[in-house]
Motif scaffolding. Sequence first.
Motif, PDB file in Angstrom:
ATOM      1  N   ILE A  45       0.849  -1.203   0.000  1.00  0.00           N
ATOM      2  CA  ILE A  45       0.000   0.000   0.000  1.00  0.00           C
ATOM      3  C   ILE A  45       0.883   1.251   0.000  1.00  0.00           C
ATOM      4  CG2 ILE A  45      -1.727   1.347   1.287  1.00  0.00           C
ATOM      5  CD1 ILE A  45      -2.777  -1.325   2.412  1.00  0.00           C
ATOM      6  N   VAL A  46       1.891   1.235   0.866  1.00  0.00           N
ATOM      7  CA  VAL A  46       2.765   2.413   0.975  1.00  0.00           C
ATOM      8  C   VAL A  46       3.522   2.621  -0.346  1.00  0.00           C
ATOM      9  CG1 VAL A  46       4.695   3.447   2.252  1.00  0.00           C
ATOM     10  CG2 VAL A  46       2.929   2.158   3.469  1.00  0.00           C
ATOM     11  N   ARG A  47       3.949   1.512  -0.948  1.00  0.00           N
ATOM     12  CA  ARG A  47       4.658   1.605  -2.225  1.00  0.00           C
ATOM     13  C   ARG A  47       3.732   2.155  -3.323  1.00  0.00           C
ATOM     14  NH1 ARG A  47       6.976  -3.281  -1.785  1.00  0.00           N
ATOM     15  NH2 ARG A  47       5.606  -4.300  -3.270  1.00  0.00           N
ATOM     16  N   SER A 154      -2.873  12.634  -4.155  1.00  0.00           N
ATOM     17  CA  SER A 154      -3.583  11.366  -4.348  1.00  0.00           C
ATOM     18  C   SER A 154      -4.181  10.891  -3.030  1.00  0.00           C
ATOM     19  CB  SER A 154      -2.605  10.304  -4.860  1.00  0.00           C
ATOM     20  OG  SER A 154      -1.548  10.164  -3.939  1.00  0.00           O
ATOM     21  N   VAL A 155      -5.180  10.026  -3.167  1.00  0.00           N
ATOM     22  CA  VAL A 155      -5.778   9.374  -2.006  1.00  0.00           C
ATOM     23  C   VAL A 155      -5.664   7.877  -2.255  1.00  0.00           C
ATOM     24  CG1 VAL A 155      -7.892   9.067  -0.659  1.00  0.00           C
ATOM     25  CG2 VAL A 155      -7.452  11.269  -1.779  1.00  0.00           C
ATOM     26  N   THR A 156      -4.931   7.180  -1.398  1.00  0.00           N
ATOM     27  CA  THR A 156      -4.781   5.728  -1.554  1.00  0.00           C
ATOM     28  C   THR A 156      -5.528   5.101  -0.394  1.00  0.00           C
ATOM     29  OG1 THR A 156      -2.629   6.101  -2.540  1.00  0.00           O
ATOM     30  CG2 THR A 156      -3.108   3.850  -1.828  1.00  0.00           C
ATOM     31  N   ILE A 157      -6.561   4.367  -0.717  1.00  0.00           N
ATOM     32  CA  ILE A 157      -7.515   4.043   0.327  1.00  0.00           C
ATOM     33  C   ILE A 157      -8.024   2.611   0.198  1.00  0.00           C
ATOM     34  CG2 ILE A 157      -9.446   4.998  -1.010  1.00  0.00           C
ATOM     35  CD1 ILE A 157     -10.502   6.252   1.486  1.00  0.00           C
ATOM     36  N   MET A 158      -8.119   1.940   1.353  1.00  0.00           N
ATOM     37  CA  MET A 158      -8.667   0.571   1.384  1.00  0.00           C
ATOM     38  C   MET A 158     -10.174   0.695   1.478  1.00  0.00           C
ATOM     39  SD  MET A 158      -7.643  -2.755   2.165  1.00  0.00           S
ATOM     40  CE  MET A 158      -6.240  -2.690   3.243  1.00  0.00           C
ATOM     41  N   VAL A 159     -10.847   0.057   0.562  1.00  0.00           N
ATOM     42  CA  VAL A 159     -12.314   0.086   0.602  1.00  0.00           C
ATOM     43  C   VAL A 159     -12.848  -1.321   0.360  1.00  0.00           C
ATOM     44  CG1 VAL A 159     -12.524   2.484  -0.181  1.00  0.00           C
ATOM     45  CG2 VAL A 159     -12.488   0.664  -1.853  1.00  0.00           C
ATOM     46  N   GLN A 160     -14.137  -1.469   0.623  1.00  0.00           N
ATOM     47  CA  GLN A 160     -14.799  -2.730   0.326  1.00  0.00           C
ATOM     48  C   GLN A 160     -14.649  -2.985  -1.175  1.00  0.00           C
ATOM     49  OE1 GLN A 160     -18.525  -2.451   2.303  1.00  0.00           O
ATOM     50  NE2 GLN A 160     -19.365  -4.165   1.120  1.00  0.00           N
ATOM     51  N   LYS A 161     -14.373  -4.217  -1.552  1.00  0.00           N
ATOM     52  CA  LYS A 161     -14.090  -4.552  -2.946  1.00  0.00           C
ATOM     53  C   LYS A 161     -15.131  -3.966  -3.910  1.00  0.00           C
ATOM     54  CE  LYS A 161     -12.221  -7.119  -6.278  1.00  0.00           C
ATOM     55  NZ  LYS A 161     -12.697  -6.199  -7.303  1.00  0.00           N
ATOM     56  N   GLU A 162     -16.407  -4.106  -3.544  1.00  0.00           N
ATOM     57  CA  GLU A 162     -17.439  -3.657  -4.491  1.00  0.00           C
ATOM     58  C   GLU A 162     -17.501  -2.131  -4.588  1.00  0.00           C
ATOM     59  OE1 GLU A 162     -20.762  -5.649  -2.410  1.00  0.00           O
ATOM     60  OE2 GLU A 162     -21.649  -3.642  -2.408  1.00  0.00           O
ATOM     61  N   VAL A 163     -17.066  -1.440  -3.533  1.00  0.00           N
ATOM     62  CA  VAL A 163     -17.028   0.029  -3.604  1.00  0.00           C
ATOM     63  C   VAL A 163     -15.897   0.465  -4.538  1.00  0.00           C
ATOM     64  CG1 VAL A 163     -16.714   2.159  -2.259  1.00  0.00           C
ATOM     65  CG2 VAL A 163     -18.047   0.278  -1.324  1.00  0.00           C
ATOM     66  N   ALA A 164     -14.774  -0.269  -4.476  1.00  0.00           N
ATOM     67  CA  ALA A 164     -13.659   0.023  -5.386  1.00  0.00           C
ATOM     68  C   ALA A 164     -14.126  -0.153  -6.833  1.00  0.00           C
ATOM     69  CB  ALA A 164     -12.481  -0.895  -5.085  1.00  0.00           C
ATOM     70  N   ASP A 165     -14.860  -1.231  -7.076  1.00  0.00           N
ATOM     71  CA  ASP A 165     -15.374  -1.471  -8.432  1.00  0.00           C
ATOM     72  C   ASP A 165     -16.283  -0.322  -8.861  1.00  0.00           C
ATOM     73  OD1 ASP A 165     -14.051  -3.861  -8.565  1.00  0.00           O
ATOM     74  OD2 ASP A 165     -15.757  -5.062  -7.904  1.00  0.00           O
ATOM     75  N   VAL A 192      -5.291  -0.904  -7.066  1.00  0.00           N
ATOM     76  CA  VAL A 192      -3.890  -1.315  -7.055  1.00  0.00           C
ATOM     77  C   VAL A 192      -3.650  -2.629  -6.312  1.00  0.00           C
ATOM     78  CG1 VAL A 192      -2.942   0.986  -7.409  1.00  0.00           C
ATOM     79  CG2 VAL A 192      -3.383   0.212  -5.093  1.00  0.00           C
ATOM     80  N   LEU A 193      -4.635  -3.076  -5.548  1.00  0.00           N
ATOM     81  CA  LEU A 193      -4.414  -4.300  -4.767  1.00  0.00           C
ATOM     82  C   LEU A 193      -5.749  -4.870  -4.285  1.00  0.00           C
ATOM     83  CD1 LEU A 193      -2.044  -5.927  -3.447  1.00  0.00           C
ATOM     84  CD2 LEU A 193      -2.308  -4.455  -1.456  1.00  0.00           C
ATOM     85  N   ASN A 194      -5.890  -6.176  -4.399  1.00  0.00           N
ATOM     86  CA  ASN A 194      -7.038  -6.845  -3.771  1.00  0.00           C
ATOM     87  C   ASN A 194      -6.565  -7.438  -2.455  1.00  0.00           C
ATOM     88  OD1 ASN A 194      -9.154  -6.438  -5.698  1.00  0.00           O
ATOM     89  ND2 ASN A 194      -8.028  -7.810  -7.052  1.00  0.00           N
ATOM     90  N   VAL A 195      -7.355  -7.264  -1.415  1.00  0.00           N
ATOM     91  CA  VAL A 195      -6.933  -7.716  -0.083  1.00  0.00           C
ATOM     92  C   VAL A 195      -7.997  -8.643   0.515  1.00  0.00           C
ATOM     93  CG1 VAL A 195      -6.108  -6.972   2.182  1.00  0.00           C
ATOM     94  CG2 VAL A 195      -5.778  -5.480   0.202  1.00  0.00           C
ATOM     95  N   VAL A 210      -7.565  -1.982  -2.475  1.00  0.00           N
ATOM     96  CA  VAL A 210      -6.960  -0.666  -2.298  1.00  0.00           C
ATOM     97  C   VAL A 210      -7.106   0.068  -3.626  1.00  0.00           C
ATOM     98  CG1 VAL A 210      -4.853   0.611  -1.798  1.00  0.00           C
ATOM     99  CG2 VAL A 210      -5.328  -1.550  -0.618  1.00  0.00           C
ATOM    100  N   ILE A 211      -7.676   1.258  -3.556  1.00  0.00           N
ATOM    101  CA  ILE A 211      -7.838   2.045  -4.774  1.00  0.00           C
ATOM    102  C   ILE A 211      -7.042   3.337  -4.623  1.00  0.00           C
ATOM    103  CG2 ILE A 211     -10.016   3.153  -4.033  1.00  0.00           C
ATOM    104  CD1 ILE A 211     -10.922   2.716  -7.032  1.00  0.00           C
ATOM    105  N   LYS A 212      -6.354   3.695  -5.700  1.00  0.00           N
ATOM    106  CA  LYS A 212      -5.598   4.957  -5.665  1.00  0.00           C
ATOM    107  C   LYS A 212      -6.326   5.962  -6.541  1.00  0.00           C
ATOM    108  CE  LYS A 212      -1.042   6.969  -6.157  1.00  0.00           C
ATOM    109  NZ  LYS A 212       0.283   6.890  -6.744  1.00  0.00           N
ATOM    110  N   LEU A 213      -6.623   7.107  -5.953  1.00  0.00           N
ATOM    111  CA  LEU A 213      -7.308   8.162  -6.699  1.00  0.00           C
ATOM    112  C   LEU A 213      -6.295   9.268  -6.957  1.00  0.00           C
ATOM    113  CD1 LEU A 213     -10.489   8.243  -4.409  1.00  0.00           C
ATOM    114  CD2 LEU A 213     -10.159   6.913  -6.497  1.00  0.00           C
ATOM    115  N   ASN A 214      -5.882   9.389  -8.207  1.00  0.00           N
ATOM    116  CA  ASN A 214      -4.921  10.438  -8.559  1.00  0.00           C
ATOM    117  C   ASN A 214      -5.695  11.696  -8.923  1.00  0.00           C
ATOM    118  OD1 ASN A 214      -2.206   9.086  -8.561  1.00  0.00           O
ATOM    119  ND2 ASN A 214      -3.353   7.673  -9.859  1.00  0.00           N
ATOM    120  N   ARG A 215      -5.560  12.713  -8.092  1.00  0.00           N
ATOM    121  CA  ARG A 215      -6.356  13.934  -8.266  1.00  0.00           C
ATOM    122  C   ARG A 215      -5.988  14.648  -9.565  1.00  0.00           C
ATOM    123  NH1 ARG A 215      -9.832  17.806  -8.165  1.00  0.00           N
ATOM    124  NH2 ARG A 215     -10.149  19.098  -6.315  1.00  0.00           N
ATOM    125  N   TYR A 216      -7.003  15.005 -10.350  1.00  0.00           N
ATOM    126  CA  TYR A 216      -6.747  15.804 -11.550  1.00  0.00           C
ATOM    127  C   TYR A 216      -6.418  17.238 -11.147  1.00  0.00           C
ATOM    128  CZ  TYR A 216      -9.034  12.220 -14.456  1.00  0.00           C
ATOM    129  OH  TYR A 216      -9.373  11.064 -15.101  1.00  0.00           O
TER     130      TYR A 216
END
Length: 292
Positions: A45-47, A154-165, A192-195, A210-216
């Motif tokens: 996640i940190v990487r 950016s926001v790198t955040i662990m979310v429920q799998k279906e929310v990431a989708d 970026v990662l399934n947990v 884990v989803i990474k949101l790169n801010r425009y």
Amino acid sequence: MENYDNIMHLGNPTNTIAVLNRYGFNFQKKFGQNFLIDENVVNKIVREAGVTKNDFVLEIGPGIGTMTQILCENAREVVAVEIDNKLIPILTKDTLRYYDNVSVINEDILKLDINKIAKEHNDGKPIKVVANLPYYITTPIIMGLFESNVPLDSVTIMVQKEVADRMQVGPGTKDYGALSLAVQYYAKPEIVLNVPASCFMPKPNVDSAVIKLNRYQAPPVDVKNEHLMFNIIKASFLQRRKTMLNSVGNTLNNISKEDLKEALRTLNLSETIRGEALTLEQFAALTNLLYK
Ligand code: SAM
């Protein structure tokens, strides 16, 4: 300090249980406490967050500090915001005591002025946010960060799998909705990662991602009035099975069905189209036609 060899990292069940026992800590369901117990996941996640020694990182919900430790070792400075006061002594007196580049704030993130933190700790320049959050506050936190114009890299955040989708998909899929469009207006999402659930203690009922949101820097579409566009989007998805003409026409007082029909025609869209078929570009174009 730069030599972290002797620090007891927490990303495994043994060390996590040792800390919890030392303090007689009981998990609080109301705060959505599921702590990571997998060091590979924490490091990944940190990487993926792309944290470097130039970065200021805001961590939301550090728990006992499992990811905070690794963030401290990779970032210039970390601020960790934790709502549960029982975790504060564990963090400050124990698991983070060897790091001199971290401050812990005991507060509800939804009540905190994050713009102020960015100003004080990063000269108001774009910050990186990293979080493993309770799922019920994911959406308010993400939308709060975007809508309050916090300077964000950016926001790198662990979310429920279906929310990431849901955040990542485009039109025509069942997961596509108001959240997808809101996220994609502000940022480029990337899973970026399934947990699996087994990486947490206690084990949750759902798998995570884990989803990474790169801010425009600038939104990907030109819209004359964001507020109107998001009202149209929300109204379109209130009843997914209804046509836009009915769902928006019956919900928003300031838009007449006649104007909406005309705007759809101008965009070569059918009168019977549903919101779930429209792209962000089409929602923006529709808004620009309807904005007076
Ligand atoms: N980051 C840790 C880890 O990965 O092991 C803990 C993750 S746990 C899913 C979520 C953490 O967020 C908990 O420590 C919880 O107390 C904290 N939390 C919950 N609601 C919060 C809020 N509104 N503001 C700040 N922290 C919150």
